[in-house]
Design a protein around this motif. Sequence first.
Motif: not given
Length: 406
Positions: A29-41, A43-50, A244-248
């Motif tokens: 919800f906080l630092n790793d708020f990226g969009n899991a489909s953002s492939r270029n940075h 933030f996206g990688w952290a979300a995708e990893k989660g 967009t995936l509900n990452v949290p």
Amino acid sequence: MAIQFPIYLDHNSTTPMDPRVLEEMTPFFLNDFGNASSRNHAFGWAAEKGVDNARAQVASLIGASPKEIVWTSGATESNNLAIKGAAEMYASKGKHLISAIHEHKAVLDPIKRLQKQGYEVTWLEPGEDGIITAEQVQDAIRDDTVLVSLMWANNELGTINQIPEIGAVCKSKDVLLHTDATQWVGKMPTDVEAAGVDLLSATGHKFYGPKGCGFLYVRRRRPRVRLTALIDGGGHERGMRSGTLNVPGIVGVGAAAALCEAEMSDDAIRLGKLKKKLEDGITAKLDMAVINGHPTERLPHTTNISFPYVEGESLMMAIKEIAVSSGSACTSASLEPSYVLKALGLGDELAHSSIRFGMGRITTEEEIDYTIDKVVTNVQKLLDLSPLWEMVQEGIDINTVEWGAH
Ligand SMILES: *Cc1c(COP(=O)(O)O)cnc(C)c1O
């Protein structure tokens, strides 16, 4: 330990989120708020990893491969996607579906919609033990059957359908099997391969995860199941569920799955003992109490008990410091007796005055002792006030009584 009131015995409606799950979710919800489909940075990688980690956790819980997990908003959506998605995709093969009359509304309603659109449905009826057998399915399958949809365990009764045997029948007839496993997953060992399941629905909030996030298992091999998407746009989740995936939420469902995998066998043993204590404690003191559904083929944490001659609503009021459900939670606004209990052939009298006790990870033995005492005392009080019970005590067969105008 002192009891905290009200006592929560409604775990089949929803489970409290495990604090360990919230801890895993918080960073997303906080630092790793990226969009899991953002492939270029990053933030996206952290979300995708989660998300990838959660996918592996959920897959491991049910014996699937991570690629077979499609994230959804919960079991209602998973059921809709499985049923409507398969019916539409395979419509050229046939338009016959098989399900049962005591399924959850999230299965009944999508199938009824398909029925209106021209699909033919065989609605199986359980025996008075609440169970659908493989033999019933075998007898119902036709050449044009495309999908069988049967729940693994029933939400009101806790009864367990013969899923592995039904899976074997479906495999031998080349028919897809969907199971609404919402009450089963996370509580009981699940292996989609051994059970011959092709599509499986579950939701995080029934196994100590967050609400609003669930998944659909979609088999990829032997056979590769294809579904028509309900939600288009962007092609997320292999095109089966865009958005967009509900990452949290997903991270929470994964964490909850991992905890269940580690702890479910201990939980089941402990809760099975508490269930036996509750059932024995109530039936020992109340001769008229009836435990609904199969005596042993039931989830370890769920019991549904009828108290004939007692008015269900009055009993609920009398024990209001215990949070339980009477009839179906979804229809409890109405005074209609539960359609699930009626499906077992129970008369209105038994169906009206039933209570579902659903225990869970937070349930203590002290709470069960208190519940037995509270229920027994109040049922006895209500029986003393019940004219029907007085007639039964006097030896009058109330089934032969003419009640006058209906
Ligand atoms: C709770 C439940 C559902 C609905 O799940 P949601 O995640 O709330 O949509 C579906 N089927 C069964 C058997 C359930 O118990």
